[in-house]
Scaffold this motif. Structure first.
Motif, PDB file in Angstrom:
ATOM      1  N   ASP A 193       0.821  -1.218   0.000  1.00  0.00           N
ATOM      2  CA  ASP A 193       0.000   0.000   0.000  1.00  0.00           C
ATOM      3  C   ASP A 193       0.854   1.266   0.000  1.00  0.00           C
ATOM      4  O   ASP A 193       0.485   2.271  -0.605  1.00  0.00           O
ATOM      5  N   GLN A 194       1.987   1.220   0.681  1.00  0.00           N
ATOM      6  CA  GLN A 194       2.876   2.380   0.761  1.00  0.00           C
ATOM      7  C   GLN A 194       3.840   2.453  -0.420  1.00  0.00           C
ATOM      8  O   GLN A 194       4.646   3.379  -0.503  1.00  0.00           O
ATOM      9  N   GLY A 195       3.769   1.481  -1.312  1.00  0.00           N
ATOM     10  CA  GLY A 195       4.593   1.507  -2.513  1.00  0.00           C
ATOM     11  C   GLY A 195       6.007   0.984  -2.332  1.00  0.00           C
ATOM     12  O   GLY A 195       6.833   1.129  -3.233  1.00  0.00           O
ATOM     13  N   TYR A 196       6.295   0.373  -1.198  1.00  0.00           N
ATOM     14  CA  TYR A 196       7.640  -0.173  -0.996  1.00  0.00           C
ATOM     15  C   TYR A 196       7.881  -1.395  -1.870  1.00  0.00           C
ATOM     16  O   TYR A 196       9.000  -1.630  -2.310  1.00  0.00           O
ATOM     17  N   LEU A 197       6.828  -2.186  -2.073  1.00  0.00           N
ATOM     18  CA  LEU A 197       6.953  -3.425  -2.834  1.00  0.00           C
ATOM     19  C   LEU A 197       6.003  -3.431  -4.019  1.00  0.00           C
ATOM     20  O   LEU A 197       4.982  -2.745  -4.011  1.00  0.00           O
ATOM     21  N   ASP A 198       6.356  -4.247  -5.012  1.00  0.00           N
ATOM     22  CA  ASP A 198       5.458  -4.467  -6.137  1.00  0.00           C
ATOM     23  C   ASP A 198       5.281  -5.973  -6.347  1.00  0.00           C
ATOM     24  O   ASP A 198       5.798  -6.789  -5.581  1.00  0.00           O
ATOM     25  N   GLU A 199       4.552  -6.320  -7.368  1.00  0.00           N
ATOM     26  CA  GLU A 199       4.180  -7.712  -7.643  1.00  0.00           C
ATOM     27  C   GLU A 199       5.388  -8.647  -7.736  1.00  0.00           C
ATOM     28  O   GLU A 199       5.280  -9.835  -7.445  1.00  0.00           O
ATOM     29  N   GLN A 200       6.521  -8.127  -8.124  1.00  0.00           N
ATOM     30  CA  GLN A 200       7.707  -8.976  -8.256  1.00  0.00           C
ATOM     31  C   GLN A 200       8.048  -9.670  -6.934  1.00  0.00           C
ATOM     32  O   GLN A 200       8.488 -10.813  -6.926  1.00  0.00           O
ATOM     33  N   PHE A 201       7.817  -8.998  -5.817  1.00  0.00           N
ATOM     34  CA  PHE A 201       8.095  -9.630  -4.530  1.00  0.00           C
ATOM     35  C   PHE A 201       7.208 -10.857  -4.325  1.00  0.00           C
ATOM     36  O   PHE A 201       7.673 -11.883  -3.819  1.00  0.00           O
ATOM     37  N   CYS A 202       5.952 -10.773  -4.729  1.00  0.00           N
ATOM     38  CA  CYS A 202       5.057 -11.939  -4.625  1.00  0.00           C
ATOM     39  C   CYS A 202       5.580 -13.086  -5.475  1.00  0.00           C
ATOM     40  O   CYS A 202       5.507 -14.255  -5.079  1.00  0.00           O
ATOM     41  N   GLN A 203       6.121 -12.752  -6.630  1.00  0.00           N
ATOM     42  CA  GLN A 203       6.671 -13.797  -7.493  1.00  0.00           C
ATOM     43  C   GLN A 203       7.873 -14.468  -6.836  1.00  0.00           C
ATOM     44  O   GLN A 203       8.051 -15.680  -6.957  1.00  0.00           O
ATOM     45  N   VAL A 204       8.681 -13.684  -6.133  1.00  0.00           N
ATOM     46  CA  VAL A 204       9.807 -14.270  -5.398  1.00  0.00           C
ATOM     47  C   VAL A 204       9.274 -15.194  -4.306  1.00  0.00           C
ATOM     48  O   VAL A 204       9.741 -16.324  -4.151  1.00  0.00           O
ATOM     49  N   GLU A 205       8.272 -14.726  -3.570  1.00  0.00           N
ATOM     50  CA  GLU A 205       7.693 -15.570  -2.518  1.00  0.00           C
ATOM     51  C   GLU A 205       7.053 -16.829  -3.088  1.00  0.00           C
ATOM     52  O   GLU A 205       7.085 -17.879  -2.452  1.00  0.00           O
ATOM     53  N   ASP A 206       6.492 -16.727  -4.274  1.00  0.00           N
ATOM     54  CA  ASP A 206       5.866 -17.897  -4.900  1.00  0.00           C
ATOM     55  C   ASP A 206       6.882 -19.011  -5.171  1.00  0.00           C
ATOM     56  O   ASP A 206       6.498 -20.171  -5.324  1.00  0.00           O
ATOM     57  N   LEU A 207       8.141 -18.672  -5.227  1.00  0.00           N
ATOM     58  CA  LEU A 207       9.182 -19.670  -5.485  1.00  0.00           C
ATOM     59  C   LEU A 207       9.526 -20.492  -4.243  1.00  0.00           C
ATOM     60  O   LEU A 207      10.238 -21.485  -4.339  1.00  0.00           O
ATOM     61  N   GLN A 208       9.019 -20.085  -3.095  1.00  0.00           N
ATOM     62  CA  GLN A 208       9.233 -20.859  -1.874  1.00  0.00           C
ATOM     63  C   GLN A 208       8.428 -22.147  -1.944  1.00  0.00           C
ATOM     64  O   GLN A 208       7.347 -22.184  -2.521  1.00  0.00           O
ATOM     65  N   ASP A 209       8.976 -23.178  -1.346  1.00  0.00           N
ATOM     66  CA  ASP A 209       8.249 -24.436  -1.224  1.00  0.00           C
ATOM     67  C   ASP A 209       8.738 -25.146   0.028  1.00  0.00           C
ATOM     68  O   ASP A 209       9.547 -24.606   0.785  1.00  0.00           O
ATOM     69  N   LYS A 212      19.243  -0.407  -9.774  1.00  0.00           N
ATOM     70  CA  LYS A 212      17.846  -0.410 -10.216  1.00  0.00           C
ATOM     71  C   LYS A 212      17.432  -1.808 -10.678  1.00  0.00           C
ATOM     72  O   LYS A 212      16.332  -2.273 -10.365  1.00  0.00           O
ATOM     73  N   GLY A 213      18.310  -2.483 -11.396  1.00  0.00           N
ATOM     74  CA  GLY A 213      18.006  -3.840 -11.847  1.00  0.00           C
ATOM     75  C   GLY A 213      17.803  -4.797 -10.687  1.00  0.00           C
ATOM     76  O   GLY A 213      16.881  -5.622 -10.698  1.00  0.00           O
ATOM     77  N   SER A 214      18.644  -4.672  -9.678  1.00  0.00           N
ATOM     78  CA  SER A 214      18.491  -5.515  -8.487  1.00  0.00           C
ATOM     79  C   SER A 214      17.164  -5.234  -7.792  1.00  0.00           C
ATOM     80  O   SER A 214      16.472  -6.157  -7.356  1.00  0.00           O
ATOM     81  N   CYS A 215      16.824  -3.965  -7.696  1.00  0.00           N
ATOM     82  CA  CYS A 215      15.558  -3.585  -7.059  1.00  0.00           C
ATOM     83  C   CYS A 215      14.370  -4.136  -7.839  1.00  0.00           C
ATOM     84  O   CYS A 215      13.404  -4.629  -7.244  1.00  0.00           O
ATOM     85  N   SER A 216      14.450  -4.062  -9.151  1.00  0.00           N
ATOM     86  CA  SER A 216      13.359  -4.573  -9.989  1.00  0.00           C
ATOM     87  C   SER A 216      13.171  -6.069  -9.793  1.00  0.00           C
ATOM     88  O   SER A 216      12.042  -6.556  -9.719  1.00  0.00           O
ATOM     89  N   SER A 217      14.268  -6.792  -9.690  1.00  0.00           N
ATOM     90  CA  SER A 217      14.175  -8.249  -9.601  1.00  0.00           C
ATOM     91  C   SER A 217      13.610  -8.723  -8.268  1.00  0.00           C
ATOM     92  O   SER A 217      13.069  -9.818  -8.181  1.00  0.00           O
ATOM     93  N   ILE A 218      13.698  -7.897  -7.243  1.00  0.00           N
ATOM     94  CA  ILE A 218      13.231  -8.290  -5.914  1.00  0.00           C
ATOM     95  C   ILE A 218      11.887  -7.655  -5.561  1.00  0.00           C
ATOM     96  O   ILE A 218      11.241  -8.037  -4.601  1.00  0.00           O
ATOM     97  N   GLY A 219      11.471  -6.660  -6.338  1.00  0.00           N
ATOM     98  CA  GLY A 219      10.201  -5.994  -6.068  1.00  0.00           C
ATOM     99  C   GLY A 219      10.311  -4.798  -5.146  1.00  0.00           C
ATOM    100  O   GLY A 219       9.324  -4.386  -4.539  1.00  0.00           O
ATOM    101  N   ALA A 220      11.503  -4.218  -5.048  1.00  0.00           N
ATOM    102  CA  ALA A 220      11.735  -3.055  -4.181  1.00  0.00           C
ATOM    103  C   ALA A 220      11.359  -1.780  -4.940  1.00  0.00           C
ATOM    104  O   ALA A 220      12.209  -1.037  -5.427  1.00  0.00           O
ATOM    105  N   SER A 221      10.093  -1.523  -5.016  1.00  0.00           N
ATOM    106  CA  SER A 221       9.543  -0.498  -5.894  1.00  0.00           C
ATOM    107  C   SER A 221      10.008   0.926  -5.575  1.00  0.00           C
ATOM    108  O   SER A 221      10.400   1.672  -6.474  1.00  0.00           O
ATOM    109  N   ARG A 222       9.945   1.328  -4.325  1.00  0.00           N
ATOM    110  CA  ARG A 222      10.309   2.716  -3.997  1.00  0.00           C
ATOM    111  C   ARG A 222      11.787   2.976  -4.224  1.00  0.00           C
ATOM    112  O   ARG A 222      12.162   4.046  -4.707  1.00  0.00           O
ATOM    113  N   VAL A 223      12.624   2.015  -3.889  1.00  0.00           N
ATOM    114  CA  VAL A 223      14.059   2.188  -4.141  1.00  0.00           C
ATOM    115  C   VAL A 223      14.289   2.258  -5.649  1.00  0.00           C
ATOM    116  O   VAL A 223      15.034   3.114  -6.138  1.00  0.00           O
ATOM    117  N   LYS A 224      13.629   1.377  -6.387  1.00  0.00           N
ATOM    118  CA  LYS A 224      13.756   1.377  -7.844  1.00  0.00           C
ATOM    119  C   LYS A 224      13.328   2.722  -8.427  1.00  0.00           C
ATOM    120  O   LYS A 224      14.005   3.270  -9.309  1.00  0.00           O
TER     121      LYS A 224
END
Length: 152
Positions: free
Chosen positions: A19-35, A82-94
Motif C-alpha cells: 500500500d505504501q509503494g515499498y513493494l510491487d508484484e515482483q516480490f510476490c513472485q519471489v515468494e511464490d518460489l518458496q516451497d 535499479k536492476g536488483s531492485c526490480s528483480s526483488i520488487g523493491a519499488s520505492r528504491v527502484k
C-alpha cells in the motif's frame, strides 16, 4: 503469542508495504518460489539483495568521489542497483534509482546528490521493514504458500 496472530501481523505488514509503494508484484513472485524444500527462499533472496545492493552503493559512493561529474559512470552504477531492485520488487528504491538516472541524463550533479540520499534512505527503510516482516514469519513458523495482499 499465537502463531495465527503472528501470521496475520505479517500479512498486515506485507499489505502495508504494498500500500505504501515499498513493494510491487515482483516480490510476490519471489515468494511464490518458496516451497517445502526451501521455505526461507524469499528471505534468503532478500538477504542477498541487501548484501549486494549495499556493496553497489558503496562502490557508487567511491565512484562519486573518484570521478566527480562522470554521469555516465554514475548512471551505470545506478542502473545495476535499479536492476536488483526490480528483480526483488523493491519499488520505492527502484523509483528513486530512476529519478537519479534522470538527473544523470540532465547532468545535474546536485540533483544526483539529493536523489542518491533518497535512494539510501529508502533502502534503509525497506531493510528495516523487511527485517520486521521476516522476523514475524520466523516467529510464526512454517506456513503454506505465500499470499498476495488483497487487491494486488
Amino acid at each position: 503469542m499465537e502463531y495465527g496472530n503472528l501470521r496475520r501481523q505479517a500479512a498486515s505488514l506485507k499489505k502495508s508495504l504494498f500500500d505504501q509503494g515499498y513493494l510491487d508484484e515482483q516480490f510476490c513472485q519471489v515468494e511464490d518460489l518458496q516451497d517445502e524444500a526451501n521455505p526461507n527462499f524469499a528471505e534468503e533472496v532478500v538477504s542477498l539483495f541487501f548484501k549486494d545492493s549495499t556493496r553497489v552503493m558503496l562502490n557508487f559512493e567511491q565512484a562519486i568521489e573518484k570521478h566527480p561529474k562522470d554521469f555516465a559512470r554514475w548512471d551505470t552504477h545506478m542502473q545495476q542497483l535499479k536492476g536488483s531492485c526490480s528483480s526483488i520488487g523493491a519499488s520505492r528504491v527502484k523509483n528513486e534509482c530512476t529519478s537519479f538516472r534522470n538527473f544523470c541524463g540532465e547532468e545535474n550533479a546536485e540533483g544526483c546528490t539529493r536523489s542518491f540520499q533518497k535512494v539510501k534512505r529508502e533502502h534503509a527503510v525497506l531493510r528495516q521493514k523487511w527485517e520486521s516482516y521476516f522476523q514475524l514469519l520466523r516467529q510464526a513458523g512454517p506456513a503454506g504458500t505465500a499470499t498476495r495482499p488483497a487487491g494486488k
